[in-house]
Design a protein around this motif. Structure first.
Motif, short mmCIF file in Angstrom:
data_model
loop_
_atom_site.label_atom_id
_atom_site.label_comp_id
_atom_site.label_asym_id
_atom_site.label_seq_id
_atom_site.Cartn_x
_atom_site.Cartn_y
_atom_site.Cartn_z
N ASP A 199 27.87 56.73 58.74
CA ASP A 199 29.17 56.88 59.40
C ASP A 199 29.67 58.31 59.28
O ASP A 199 30.23 58.88 60.22
CB ASP A 199 30.20 55.93 58.78
CG ASP A 199 30.12 54.52 59.33
OD1 ASP A 199 29.69 54.35 60.49
OD2 ASP A 199 30.47 53.58 58.61
N ASN A 253 29.03 52.98 66.34
CA ASN A 253 28.04 52.96 65.27
C ASN A 253 28.02 51.65 64.50
O ASN A 253 26.97 51.27 63.94
CB ASN A 253 28.31 54.11 64.30
CG ASN A 253 27.19 54.32 63.31
OD1 ASN A 253 26.02 54.34 63.67
ND2 ASN A 253 27.53 54.45 62.04
N GLY A 281 22.65 59.83 62.54
CA GLY A 281 24.11 59.86 62.68
C GLY A 281 24.59 61.08 63.42
O GLY A 281 25.45 61.00 64.31
N VAL A 305 27.83 60.46 61.70
CA VAL A 305 28.26 60.17 63.07
C VAL A 305 29.58 60.87 63.38
O VAL A 305 29.73 61.52 64.42
CB VAL A 305 28.39 58.65 63.28
CG1 VAL A 305 29.11 58.34 64.60
CG2 VAL A 305 27.02 57.98 63.28
#
Length: 214
Positions: free
Chosen positions: A110, A76, A158, A113
Protein backbone atom coordinates in the motif's frame (compact mmCIF):
# COMPACT_ATOMS: atom_id res chain seq x y z
CA UNK A 1 7.88 -17.85 -11.70
CA UNK A 2 10.28 -19.94 -9.62
CA UNK A 3 13.20 -17.92 -10.96
CA UNK A 4 11.47 -14.64 -10.07
CA UNK A 5 10.64 -15.95 -6.61
CA UNK A 6 14.24 -17.01 -6.05
CA UNK A 7 15.54 -13.64 -7.23
CA UNK A 8 13.05 -11.87 -4.98
CA UNK A 9 14.15 -13.92 -1.99
CA UNK A 10 17.80 -13.21 -2.75
CA UNK A 11 17.17 -9.46 -2.94
CA UNK A 12 15.21 -9.59 0.31
CA UNK A 13 18.09 -11.45 1.97
CA UNK A 14 20.65 -8.96 0.64
CA UNK A 15 18.69 -5.96 1.91
CA UNK A 16 18.09 -7.63 5.26
CA UNK A 17 21.78 -8.43 5.60
CA UNK A 18 22.49 -4.76 4.94
CA UNK A 19 19.97 -3.86 7.65
CA UNK A 20 21.71 -6.15 10.11
CA UNK A 21 24.98 -4.27 9.60
CA UNK A 22 23.55 -0.74 9.71
CA UNK A 23 22.00 -0.46 13.13
CA UNK A 24 22.66 3.27 13.11
CA UNK A 25 20.09 3.58 10.27
CA UNK A 26 17.29 1.64 11.93
CA UNK A 27 15.56 4.54 13.64
CA UNK A 28 15.56 6.83 10.62
CA UNK A 29 14.48 4.17 8.12
CA UNK A 30 11.79 2.77 10.41
CA UNK A 31 10.45 6.25 11.05
CA UNK A 32 10.31 7.05 7.34
CA UNK A 33 8.77 3.67 6.48
CA UNK A 34 6.02 4.29 9.02
CA UNK A 35 5.41 8.03 8.70
CA UNK A 36 6.96 9.06 5.39
CA UNK A 37 3.52 9.28 3.81
CA UNK A 38 3.20 12.64 5.59
CA UNK A 39 5.90 13.90 3.21
CA UNK A 40 3.81 12.84 0.21
CA UNK A 41 0.76 14.59 1.66
CA UNK A 42 2.85 17.76 1.99
CA UNK A 43 4.12 17.44 -1.58
CA UNK A 44 0.58 16.97 -2.89
CA UNK A 45 -0.56 20.10 -1.05
CA UNK A 46 2.48 21.92 -2.43
CA UNK A 47 1.41 20.83 -5.92
CA UNK A 48 -1.96 22.47 -5.41
CA UNK A 49 -0.36 25.60 -4.01
CA UNK A 50 2.22 26.18 -6.74
CA UNK A 51 -0.47 25.73 -9.39
CA UNK A 52 -3.18 27.74 -7.63
CA UNK A 53 -2.86 30.61 -10.11
CA UNK A 54 -1.75 28.49 -13.04
CA UNK A 55 -3.74 27.19 -15.97
CA UNK A 56 -6.84 25.07 -15.49
CA UNK A 57 -4.94 22.09 -16.86
CA UNK A 58 -2.06 22.50 -14.40
CA UNK A 59 -4.38 22.91 -11.44
CA UNK A 60 -6.47 19.96 -12.61
CA UNK A 61 -3.31 17.83 -12.77
CA UNK A 62 -2.40 18.82 -9.21
CA UNK A 63 -5.89 17.97 -8.02
CA UNK A 64 -5.81 14.67 -9.88
CA UNK A 65 -2.52 13.79 -8.18
CA UNK A 66 -4.34 13.94 -4.83
CA UNK A 67 -7.35 12.02 -6.08
CA UNK A 68 -5.28 9.43 -7.96
CA UNK A 69 -3.40 8.57 -4.77
CA UNK A 70 -6.68 7.69 -3.05
CA UNK A 71 -8.04 5.86 -6.10
CA UNK A 72 -4.87 3.80 -6.41
CA UNK A 73 -5.06 2.64 -2.80
CA UNK A 74 -8.72 1.73 -3.24
CA UNK A 75 -7.97 -0.30 -6.37
CA UNK A 76 -5.08 -2.01 -4.61
CA UNK A 77 -7.25 -3.56 -1.91
CA UNK A 78 -8.89 -6.28 -4.04
CA UNK A 79 -5.49 -7.08 -5.55
CA UNK A 80 -3.98 -7.52 -2.09
CA UNK A 81 -6.85 -9.75 -0.99
CA UNK A 82 -6.81 -11.73 -4.22
CA UNK A 83 -3.08 -12.48 -4.19
CA UNK A 84 -3.02 -13.04 -0.41
CA UNK A 85 0.76 -13.16 -0.14
CA UNK A 86 2.10 -13.66 3.39
CA UNK A 87 4.47 -11.10 4.85
CA UNK A 88 8.16 -12.01 4.50
CA UNK A 89 8.69 -12.31 8.25
CA UNK A 90 6.13 -15.12 8.41
CA UNK A 91 7.91 -17.27 5.83
CA UNK A 92 11.52 -16.27 6.58
CA UNK A 93 11.96 -16.70 10.34
CA UNK A 94 15.66 -15.76 10.24
CA UNK A 95 15.05 -12.16 9.12
CA UNK A 96 15.83 -9.12 11.19
CA UNK A 97 12.34 -7.61 11.51
CA UNK A 98 12.02 -3.93 12.35
CA UNK A 99 8.41 -3.61 11.19
CA UNK A 100 5.44 -4.09 13.49
CA UNK A 101 3.75 -7.36 12.63
CA UNK A 102 0.55 -6.96 10.61
CA UNK A 103 -2.32 -9.25 9.71
CA UNK A 104 -2.56 -7.61 6.26
CA UNK A 105 -1.21 -9.33 3.18
CA UNK A 106 1.99 -8.20 1.50
CA UNK A 107 1.51 -7.83 -2.29
CA UNK A 108 1.39 -5.11 -3.54
CA UNK A 109 2.57 -2.68 -0.86
CA UNK A 110 0.00 0.00 0.00
CA UNK A 111 2.80 2.42 0.88
CA UNK A 112 4.45 1.87 -2.49
CA UNK A 113 1.14 2.23 -4.34
CA UNK A 114 0.46 5.56 -2.65
CA UNK A 115 4.02 6.74 -3.25
CA UNK A 116 3.98 5.74 -6.91
CA UNK A 117 0.62 7.40 -7.56
CA UNK A 118 1.64 10.61 -5.80
CA UNK A 119 4.96 10.79 -7.64
CA UNK A 120 3.46 10.18 -11.09
CA UNK A 121 0.55 12.53 -10.41
CA UNK A 122 2.85 15.30 -9.23
CA UNK A 123 5.05 14.83 -12.29
CA UNK A 124 2.04 15.84 -14.38
CA UNK A 125 1.58 19.02 -12.36
CA UNK A 126 5.15 20.03 -11.55
CA UNK A 127 8.35 18.46 -12.85
CA UNK A 128 10.30 19.64 -9.81
CA UNK A 129 7.83 18.29 -7.26
CA UNK A 130 7.43 15.14 -9.33
CA UNK A 131 11.18 14.53 -9.24
CA UNK A 132 11.28 15.04 -5.47
CA UNK A 133 8.32 12.71 -5.00
CA UNK A 134 9.87 10.08 -7.28
CA UNK A 135 13.05 10.07 -5.21
CA UNK A 136 10.99 9.89 -2.02
CA UNK A 137 8.97 7.00 -3.47
CA UNK A 138 12.11 5.00 -4.22
CA UNK A 139 13.36 5.59 -0.68
CA UNK A 140 9.97 4.51 0.67
CA UNK A 141 10.08 1.31 -1.39
CA UNK A 142 13.56 0.51 -0.09
CA UNK A 143 12.56 1.33 3.49
CA UNK A 144 9.61 -1.08 3.40
CA UNK A 145 11.93 -3.89 2.35
CA UNK A 146 14.66 -2.79 4.79
CA UNK A 147 12.31 -3.19 7.78
CA UNK A 148 11.18 -6.60 6.40
CA UNK A 149 7.57 -5.51 5.92
CA UNK A 150 7.61 -6.43 2.21
CA UNK A 151 9.40 -8.38 -0.48
CA UNK A 152 11.13 -6.35 -3.21
CA UNK A 153 8.50 -7.33 -5.77
CA UNK A 154 5.75 -6.10 -3.42
CA UNK A 155 7.13 -2.57 -3.54
CA UNK A 156 8.05 -2.70 -7.22
CA UNK A 157 4.54 -3.80 -8.14
CA UNK A 158 3.13 -1.12 -5.85
CA UNK A 159 5.12 1.67 -7.47
CA UNK A 160 4.11 0.51 -10.95
CA UNK A 161 0.44 0.10 -10.05
CA UNK A 162 0.25 3.51 -8.40
CA UNK A 163 1.99 5.24 -11.29
CA UNK A 164 -0.25 3.51 -13.85
CA UNK A 165 -3.40 4.60 -12.05
CA UNK A 166 -2.20 8.21 -12.03
CA UNK A 167 -0.96 8.30 -15.63
CA UNK A 168 -3.71 6.25 -17.30
CA UNK A 169 -6.38 8.00 -15.27
CA UNK A 170 -5.06 11.39 -16.35
CA UNK A 171 -4.94 10.31 -20.00
CA UNK A 172 -8.59 9.25 -19.81
CA UNK A 173 -9.95 12.04 -17.62
CA UNK A 174 -7.80 15.12 -18.26
CA UNK A 175 -10.32 16.85 -20.56
CA UNK A 176 -13.15 16.39 -18.08
CA UNK A 177 -10.98 17.27 -15.07
CA UNK A 178 -9.72 20.43 -16.77
CA UNK A 179 -13.27 21.50 -17.60
CA UNK A 180 -14.49 20.82 -14.07
CA UNK A 181 -11.53 22.75 -12.67
CA UNK A 182 -12.37 25.73 -14.87
CA UNK A 183 -15.99 25.62 -13.68
CA UNK A 184 -15.00 25.34 -10.02
CA UNK A 185 -12.71 28.36 -10.33
CA UNK A 186 -15.72 30.45 -11.25
CA UNK A 187 -17.42 29.67 -7.94
CA UNK A 188 -17.09 32.43 -5.32
CA UNK A 189 -15.56 30.30 -2.55
CA UNK A 190 -13.07 28.56 -4.80
CA UNK A 191 -12.22 31.63 -6.88
CA UNK A 192 -10.53 33.38 -3.96
CA UNK A 193 -8.25 30.45 -3.17
CA UNK A 194 -7.60 29.35 -6.76
CA UNK A 195 -7.99 32.46 -8.94
CA UNK A 196 -8.07 31.90 -12.67
CA UNK A 197 -4.97 33.34 -14.38
CA UNK A 198 -7.09 35.43 -16.74
CA UNK A 199 -9.14 37.09 -13.98
CA UNK A 200 -6.78 40.04 -13.35
CA UNK A 201 -6.15 40.88 -17.04
CA UNK A 202 -9.90 40.75 -17.63
CA UNK A 203 -10.44 43.30 -14.85
CA UNK A 204 -7.90 45.67 -16.37
CA UNK A 205 -9.44 45.40 -19.82
CA UNK A 206 -12.87 46.09 -18.36
CA UNK A 207 -11.75 49.15 -16.43
CA UNK A 208 -12.80 52.56 -17.89
CA UNK A 209 -10.14 54.46 -19.81
CA UNK A 210 -7.94 56.44 -17.46
CA UNK A 211 -9.18 54.59 -14.36
CA UNK A 212 -6.66 52.95 -12.11
CA UNK A 213 -7.04 49.38 -10.86
CA UNK A 214 -5.87 48.25 -7.44
Amino acid sequence: MDTLRRLDDELLTDVNRFAQHTGWLHGAVLGYAAYGLVLFAALLLAGLWVNRTGSNRALAAAGWACLATLVAVGLNQPVVSGVAEARPYTTHPGLLVLAAHSSDFSFPSDHAVMSGAAAAGLWLASRRLGAIAAAAALVMAFARVYIAAHYPWDVLAGLVLGALVALVGWALLRVMLTAVTGWLRQQPGVRRLFPAPSAEPARREAAPSGASTP
